[in-house]
Design a protein around this motif. Structure first.
Motif, PDB file in Angstrom:
ATOM      1  N   THR A 250      -1.448  -0.799  -4.221  1.00 47.53           N
ATOM      2  CA  THR A 250      -2.611   0.080  -4.151  1.00 47.53           C
ATOM      3  C   THR A 250      -2.141   1.440  -3.646  1.00 47.53           C
TER       4      THR A 250
ATOM      5  N   GLU B 175       0.843  -1.185   0.000  1.00 54.48           N
ATOM      6  CA  GLU B 175       0.000   0.000   0.000  1.00 54.48           C
ATOM      7  C   GLU B 175       0.880   1.237   0.000  1.00 54.48           C
TER       8      GLU B 175
ATOM      9  N   GLU C 121      -2.972   5.100  -1.970  1.00 54.58           N
ATOM     10  CA  GLU C 121      -3.877   5.838  -1.087  1.00 54.58           C
ATOM     11  C   GLU C 121      -3.338   7.252  -1.048  1.00 54.58           C
TER      12      GLU C 121
END
Lengths: 417, 346
Positions: free
Chosen positions: A62, A33, A64
């Motif tokens: 991912t 992440e 963020e």
């Protein structure tokens, strides 16, 4: 009976939720992440698409992103994140003062593939303690964004480049019933960082001036450039909307976009929102002249912020962070965002500036002619941007005279340095 | 002398003919009254024990169920208030910038610096002037509303709810709303009507900044104080009012000679609440003015925040916070002591 049904539904949902959560946790072992923090609120929509494209190119990562800016204290939020042990993997610094603050969390980036394409002055300003430690993305410039149609309507044929020409233009604009300026002096960074930067950047040797202030050989009261700058300060105050201290940067944009005001002191970061508000706007950028010298009209151009990679992140996250930055400036997909979506002026020689608005084009033009001055506010002491804003607002409100104002900011400098 | 025991006598509800919604409000006032009552009795605990009155202060309670219910709350209080407080005192003795992992110990240098900090002293003076204004205005308004809304006029319940509502809106949202009203709204009215009052630059100079902040905060808090005063007013024994009436006291005399002395426990609470709220105010000002124009509306809490987080002087900011803690504590203790002396015992 109804109650039992209701409970059953709730428990069912909870159970599904738990299974789902467990599934996510299993997946997380492989997934990286990547957390990003920056303050470019106007990019918010495009940034989400950029994240999607990056995630598609790098499966298993991912992204963020948290974006906090505009009027918000983004540094406070960033500090809170680090204090909580949740520092983002990519964050931003505004320049040298920020670097001093964060240096133990900043990873060197000199081995990155994009380094060779950095423009020389951008590369120089991204180098701290002798090593390239940050990635500039774009250059920004500010001045007076002006409405060309209103200028034509007022009969202004030559774009004003000196103080007298600007004063004459303001007079003509008043004549057609618009406010020549929407000052935006209620917003601290408009009156402080950007406007108060002018007399610092117009010094013959801006860096030497800062050093002189720090070691006491230079003084702000009585400085010739500051006294010249007073003229343009007074000109704006005499020709702006009523109650300038209650106009913020959003009101500036609104007033320019709806034709109430002809000029606002802003930069190309406001271009996207200006065109969003009024797509037919015909705008360009004027310098902020402090005298009648032929060469007085210079545009402050600088690197607004630098991406840095958190050196305390896990190795996999650091890797992803570096990949993200390379993706943004080293691939056609990423580069498209820089120019098309952010409408930024790239700091790289392999990203052609295209799709610039009127303001961006003017900045490129001034840069080509060498008619630029630097952004010196990132060399001011911590807290100076806020206190200088208070002092300048006092002068704008007529509470203190200009000599008093200069003595006040000198005292602030001596206390904060 | 238990402060604000606002439980009503069983009969009073029928006499007043009140509805359900209003009972709701009262319970809110009651809870707050008790909470603050406890604070007050802790603050003045020693005096009470010396006098040998009812000895059920939390410090002497022994039974185990009491501790079973208190320990979890105490633990949370310890973790999120007490321990950070002492960590803050530690940081106030360092030159920490908020990020650096190894701050230096510099002794009391931060405290010495405070004496010459004109900006901090200016914001302290603003805080005191602001506090004085809102303590008076909010209590006067809250008390007047309470008097008006215990007369049994039609629409009383709805009015109570309306006046209480601003308290439910969070401080930040409220600040932004009022910023819009004062800057855009009032100017729009000024433009259409041409009246000078509406053309003044609200929040644009120190005077309007001060009064703008006062208006917003009074608007937020007066309804809350109203609820406490209503609860206390309804708690006054009707026989006393009747007796005063029979003795020939007028409405005004009854108010001054009978009601006000009996309401002193409520005054203690309301003054205490307003003093501590106003002095520690942060969120409303942060959203409303953020200290603008030119730092003239910077409350002390905002000054501390800026010092620690914006100017990157966490150590110095902590020192300010510690000094401010003792300052606020001293003022509120004096106030509680002074008003409690005036409380009437029946």
């Amino acid at each position: 009976m109804k109650k039992i049904m209701f409970l059953a539904v709730i428990f069912g949902l909870l159970a599904i939720g738990m299974i789902f959560a467990a599934g996510q946790e299993e997946g997380a072992a492989k997934e990286v992440e990547l957390e990003i923090f920056h303050f470019k609120v106007p990019w918010i929509d495009a940034w989400e698409n950029l994240e999607d494209e990056f995630e598609a190119a790098y499966p298993g990562v991912t992204v963020e992103t948290e974006i906090s800016g505009g009027g918000a204290d983004w540094r406070t939020l960033l500090k809170a994140k680090f204090a909580a042990g949740a520092g983002p993997d990519i964050f931003i610094i505004e320049g040298f003062s920020d670097y001093q603050l964060w240096k133990e969390y900043i990873e060197p980036l000199s081995d990155q593939p994009w380094v060779s394409h950095l423009l020389p002055n951008a590369k120089a300003s991204a180098t701290f303690d002798g090593e390239l430690k940050s990635m500039p993305l774009a250059m920004e410039g500010y001045g007076y964004i002006y409405n060309k149609d209103l200028f034509a309507k007022a009969g202004i044929t030559k774009t004003p480049a000196t103080l007298d020409e600007l004063a004459a233009a303001a007079k003509k604009l008043k004549g057609i019933g618009v406010y020549p300026f929407a000052s935006g002096f209620g917003t601290w960074w408009v009156i402080s960082n950007h406007f108060t930067n002018i007399p610092f950047a117009q010094q013959d040797d801006p860096m030497g001036f800062i050093e002189g202030l720090n070691n006491g050989t230079e003084k702000i009261p009585g400085n010739a450039v500051f006294n010249q700058w007073k003229n343009v300060f007074d000109l704006v105050l005499a020709n702006s909307e009523p109650n300038p201290l209650t106009t913020d940067h959003n009101s500036q944009v609104a007033m320019l976009a709806n034709g109430q005001a002809a000029m606002i002191q802003q930069g190309n970061w406001k271009e996207a929102v200006l065109y969003d508000t009024n797509p037919d706007l015909n705008i360009g950028l004027l310098p902020i002249p402090i005298s009648n010298d032929a060469d007085a009209g210079r545009v402050p151009v600088g690197i607004p912020f630098y991406f840095v990679v958190n050196s305390t992140s896990e190795a996999a996250e650091k890797e992803a962070a570096k990949n993200f930055l390379s993706f943004l400036v080293g691939t056609p997909e990423g580069q498209r965002y820089v120019t098309e979506e952010f409408k930024a002026i790239p700091a790289f020689d392999n990203i052609p500036a295209s799709n610039l608005g009127g303001v961006g084009k003017d900045i490129v033009e001034y840069s080509k002619q060498g008619k630029t001055i630097p952004w010196m506010f990132s060399f001011w002491p911590d807290g100076a941007v806020n206190e200088f804003s208070d002092a300048a607002q006092k002068y704008a409100a007529g509470i203190v005279s200009f000599p008093e104002y200069t003595r006040e900011i000198q005292a602030m400098w001596d206390r904060l340095k | 002398m238990q402060t604000v025991r606002v439980k009503k006598p069983a009969g009073s509800r029928q006499e007043e003919g009140e509805g359900e919604g209003e009972g709701e409000n009262e319970r809110v006032g009651e809870r707050e009254g008790e909470r603050v009552g406890n604070v007050v009795s802790v603050l003045s605990g020693s005096r009470k024990r010396r006098k040998g009155s009812r000895g059920n202060s939390i410090l002497t309670r022994q039974d185990s169920s009491f501790w079973m219910f208190t320990v979890p709350a105490l633990l949370i209080f310890l973790i999120i208030v007490q321990i950070p407080f002492f960590i803050g005192i530690f940081y106030s003795l360092t030159d920490w910038d908020g990020i650096n992992s190894a701050p230096d110990y510099i002794g009391f240098a931060n405290y010495r610096e405070l004496v010459n900090d004109t900006r901090a002293l200016g914001s302290l003076s603003f805080t005191l002037r602001f506090t004085a204004a809102v303590v008076v205005l909010s209590n006067v308004l809250g008390f007047s509303l309470a008097l008006a809304l215990t007369k049994g006029l039609p629409g009383t319940n709805a009015m109570r709810v309306i006046f209480f509502l601003p308290n439910i809106i969070g401080g930040l949202i409220l600040g932004f709303l009022w910023r819009f009203v004062l800057i855009q709204g009032i100017q729009a009215i000024g433009k259409t009507t041409g009246w000078a009052f509406f053309q003044t630059p609200w929040l644009g100079d120190p005077t309007t900044g001060f009064w703008g902040s006062v208006v917003v905060f009074v608007w937020k808090t007066a309804g809350y104080l109203m609820i406490i005063y209503i609860a206390a007013l309804l708690n006054i024994d009707k026989s006393l009012i009747e007796a005063a009436d029979i003795d020939g006291a007028g409405k005004f005399q009854t108010l001054i000679k009978i009601k006000v002395p009996l309401l002193f426990p409520a005054f203690t609470v309301c003054l205490f609440l307003m003093l501590s709220w106003a002095m520690k105010l942060f969120d409303v000002i942060f959203a409303l003015t953020n200290g603008a124009p030119y730092g003239s509306t910077e409350v002390f809490a905002l000054n501390i925040y800026k010092e620690a987080f914006v100017y990157n002087n966490y150590g110095y900011g902590s020192a300010k916070a510690v000094v401010f803690f003792f300052f606020v504590a001293a003022i509120t203790i004096v106030q509680v002591w002074a008003t409690k002396r005036k409380e009437v015992q029946l």
